[in-house]
Design an enzyme around this catalytic site. Structure first.
Site, PDB file in Angstrom:
ATOM      1  N   GLY A  48       0.781  -1.243   0.000  1.00 12.23           N
ATOM      2  CA  GLY A  48       0.000   0.000   0.000  1.00 12.23           C
ATOM      3  C   GLY A  48       0.807   1.285   0.000  1.00 12.23           C
ATOM      4  CD  GLU A 103       2.231   0.628   6.945  1.00 14.74           C
ATOM      5  OE1 GLU A 103       1.709   0.833   5.828  1.00 14.74           O
ATOM      6  OE2 GLU A 103       2.135  -0.457   7.539  1.00 14.74           O
ATOM      7  CG  ASP A 104      -0.985   2.059   2.989  1.00 17.09           C
ATOM      8  OD1 ASP A 104      -0.383   1.526   3.935  1.00 17.09           O
ATOM      9  OD2 ASP A 104      -1.832   1.463   2.312  1.00 17.09           O
ATOM     10  CG  ASP A 107      -7.294  -0.198  10.470  1.00 19.65           C
ATOM     11  OD1 ASP A 107      -7.958   0.093  11.472  1.00 19.65           O
ATOM     12  OD2 ASP A 107      -7.795  -0.728   9.478  1.00 19.65           O
ATOM     13  CE  LYS A 135     -10.174   3.376   8.132  1.00 17.85           C
ATOM     14  NZ  LYS A 135     -10.637   2.039   7.685  1.00 17.85           N
ATOM     15  CG  PHE A 156     -13.656  -0.542   3.212  1.00 17.07           C
ATOM     16  CD1 PHE A 156     -12.570  -0.369   2.362  1.00 17.07           C
ATOM     17  CD2 PHE A 156     -13.987  -1.832   3.590  1.00 17.07           C
ATOM     18  CE1 PHE A 156     -11.834  -1.442   1.893  1.00 17.07           C
ATOM     19  CE2 PHE A 156     -13.262  -2.927   3.124  1.00 17.07           C
ATOM     20  CZ  PHE A 156     -12.178  -2.718   2.273  1.00 17.07           C
ATOM     21  CB  VAL A 157     -10.408   4.985   2.773  1.00 25.34           C
ATOM     22  CG1 VAL A 157     -11.363   5.966   3.412  1.00 25.34           C
ATOM     23  CG2 VAL A 157      -9.358   4.514   3.775  1.00 25.34           C
ATOM     24  NE  ARG A 169      -2.578  -3.049  -3.842  1.00 22.18           N
ATOM     25  CZ  ARG A 169      -2.523  -3.288  -2.534  1.00 22.18           C
ATOM     26  NH1 ARG A 169      -2.382  -2.299  -1.683  1.00 22.18           N
ATOM     27  NH2 ARG A 169      -2.619  -4.520  -2.057  1.00 22.18           N
TER      28      ARG A 169
HETATM   29  C1  PRP Z   1      -2.495  -2.305   5.375  1.00 26.02           C
HETATM   30  C2  PRP Z   1      -1.631  -1.066   5.471  1.00 26.02           C
HETATM   31  C3  PRP Z   1      -0.834  -1.290   6.711  1.00 26.02           C
HETATM   32  C4  PRP Z   1      -1.764  -2.123   7.564  1.00 26.02           C
HETATM   33  C5  PRP Z   1      -2.388  -1.269   8.594  1.00 26.02           C
HETATM   34  O1  PRP Z   1      -1.789  -3.309   4.733  1.00 26.02           O
HETATM   35  O2  PRP Z   1      -0.801  -0.908   4.344  1.00 26.02           O
HETATM   36  O3  PRP Z   1       0.369  -1.989   6.447  1.00 26.02           O
HETATM   37  O4  PRP Z   1      -2.773  -2.667   6.710  1.00 26.02           O
HETATM   38  O5  PRP Z   1      -3.295  -2.019   9.361  1.00 26.02           O
HETATM   39  P1  PRP Z   1      -3.089  -2.275  10.908  1.00 26.02           P
HETATM   40  O6  PRP Z   1      -2.707  -0.976  11.543  1.00 26.02           O
HETATM   41  O7  PRP Z   1      -4.459  -2.747  11.338  1.00 26.02           O
HETATM   42  O8  PRP Z   1      -2.053  -3.335  11.089  1.00 26.02           O
HETATM   43  P2  PRP Z   1      -2.469  -4.609   4.162  1.00 26.02           P
HETATM   44  O9  PRP Z   1      -2.271  -5.747   5.114  1.00 26.02           O
HETATM   45  O10 PRP Z   1      -3.886  -4.309   3.752  1.00 26.02           O
HETATM   46  O11 PRP Z   1      -1.577  -4.913   2.878  1.00 26.02           O
HETATM   47  P3  PRP Z   1      -1.299  -3.998   1.586  1.00 26.02           P
HETATM   48  O12 PRP Z   1      -0.466  -2.830   2.031  1.00 26.02           O
HETATM   49  O13 PRP Z   1      -0.571  -4.903   0.675  1.00 26.02           O
HETATM   50  O14 PRP Z   1      -2.635  -3.548   1.038  1.00 26.02           O
END
Ligand code: PRP
Length: 185
Positions: A48, A103-104, A107, A135, A156-157, A169
């Site tokens: 991400g 990080e993107d 959460d 978030k 949900f973004v 993406r």
């Molecule tokens: C997303 C995002 C962070 C993580 C955040 O990755 O890029 O790495 O979730 O969530 P958290 O704070 O609840 O741990 P994802 O696992 O969706 O993989 P991606 O980056 O490949 O989409």
């Protein structure tokens, strides 16, 4: 060009391309000033963070390098356990380097907490975090974000690197996904 189909799945635009790019320029200037006279090693969390890291890096005026790490949780049910596994480790040593984790989105904080512990165990000179989105309503583990783009509500973004089922993406903005797409309410 992004197909119109993707845009139709978006309920509302939360952050426009212009808002995102303006904020990234500000973050880049701030980070460049904070690390003046130093070299910075960016670590992008796949997948991400790819768009964000690429744009942020172009606003850094200090010497910098980058590396990537990919981790996976063991699925939604076990995600709250914080159990994750490394899919792709860093290519380079970080010993003695000033590291900025990019990080993107933060959460629950579980991913970032895991990565922070891993990186700190490898003796970098310093570690900070730069996240585009936060978030806070979803947080399980407290994590410090030193450089933050935007705080967002618990919706949900997708877009600008964030996916649903690996799609969206490539949207240049952050949008709220229509609930009927992911079976939500
Ligand atoms: C997303 C995002 C962070 C993580 C955040 O990755 O890029 O790495 O979730 O969530 P958290 O704070 O609840 O741990 P994802 O696992 O969706 O993989 P991606 O980056 O490949 O989409």
């Amino acid at each position: 060009m992004v197909s119109n189909d993707l845009h139709r799945d978006i309920e509302a635009v939360l952050l426009t391309e212009e808002q995102i790019q303006r904020r990234i320029a500000e973050l880049g200037a701030q980070i460049s000033a904070d690390y003046a006279g130093k070299e910075l090693h960016l670590i992008g969390v796949l997948r991400g963070a790819v768009m964000f890291l690429a744009d942020l890096m172009r606003h850094l005026t200090i010497p910098c390098s980058c590396d990537f790490i990919a981790i996976a949780s063991y699925g939604m049910d076990t995600k709250s356990s914080g159990v994750v596994r490394i899919l792709k480790d860093l290519d380079d040593s970080i010993q003695g380097k000033h590291v900025l984790i990019v990080e993107d989105i933060v959460d629950t904080g579980l991913t970032l907490n895991y990565i922070l512990n891993l990186i700190r165990s490898r003796n970098p000179a310093s570690v900070r975090v730069c996240a585009l989105l936060d978030k806070p309503e979803r947080r399980i583990v407290p994590v410090e974000i030193h450089y933050l783009g935007f705080t967002i509500p618990n919706r949900f973004v997708v877009g600008y690197g964030l996916d649903y089922a690996q799609k969206y993406r490539n949207l240049p903005y952050i949008g709220i996904l229509r609930p009927e797409i992911y079976g939500g309410v």
